[in-house]
Design a protein around this motif. Structure first.
Motif, PDB file in Angstrom:
ATOM      1  N   THR A   1      27.721  36.859  -0.869  1.00 28.39           N
ATOM      2  CA  THR A   1      27.617  35.417  -1.142  1.00 28.39           C
ATOM      3  C   THR A   1      26.190  35.098  -1.542  1.00 28.39           C
ATOM      4  OG1 THR A   1      27.094  34.943   1.166  1.00 28.39           O
ATOM      5  CG2 THR A   1      29.414  34.848   0.545  1.00 28.39           C
ATOM      6  N   THR A   2      26.018  33.994  -2.231  1.00 31.42           N
ATOM      7  CA  THR A   2      24.678  33.563  -2.631  1.00 31.42           C
ATOM      8  C   THR A   2      24.236  32.435  -1.729  1.00 31.42           C
ATOM      9  OG1 THR A   2      25.603  32.028  -4.245  1.00 31.42           O
ATOM     10  CG2 THR A   2      25.054  34.245  -5.021  1.00 31.42           C
ATOM     11  N   ARG A   3      22.945  32.327  -1.541  1.00 28.86           N
ATOM     12  CA  ARG A   3      22.407  31.219  -0.748  1.00 28.86           C
ATOM     13  C   ARG A   3      22.164  30.046  -1.665  1.00 28.86           C
ATOM     14  NH1 ARG A   3      17.690  34.370   2.524  1.00 28.86           N
ATOM     15  NH2 ARG A   3      18.869  36.262   2.821  1.00 28.86           N
TER      16      ARG A   3
ATOM     17  N   ILE B   1      32.547  40.454   0.772  1.00 31.26           N
ATOM     18  CA  ILE B   1      32.173  39.942  -0.542  1.00 31.26           C
ATOM     19  C   ILE B   1      30.792  39.300  -0.420  1.00 31.26           C
ATOM     20  CG2 ILE B   1      32.775  38.287  -2.353  1.00 31.26           C
ATOM     21  CD1 ILE B   1      35.695  38.625  -1.481  1.00 31.26           C
TER      22      ILE B   1
END
Length: 55
Positions: free
Chosen positions: A50-52, A48
């Motif tokens: 993910t964003t930083r 999945i």
């Protein structure tokens, strides 16, 4: 290539026949590996995304 094998057999060039048969077997194997219907397709789990944080 099959015609070349037949010709070499007819003319008694047994060494050439053997070499051509090896080449033909290798070509058939490579084509089998490249065939998408061969059943080597598998799903790959990419995870999945993910964003930083902090952008």
């Amino acid at each position: 290539m099959i015609a070349r094998i037949t010709e070499a057999e007819t003319e008694g060039r047994l060494g050439e026949v053997e070499g051509l048969q090896v080449s033909l077997a290798g070509a058939k194997e490579k084509l089998r590996q490249l065939d998408p219907s061969h059943g080597q397709q598998t799903a790959v789990d990419l995870g999945i995304p993910t964003t930083r944080g902090g952008r």
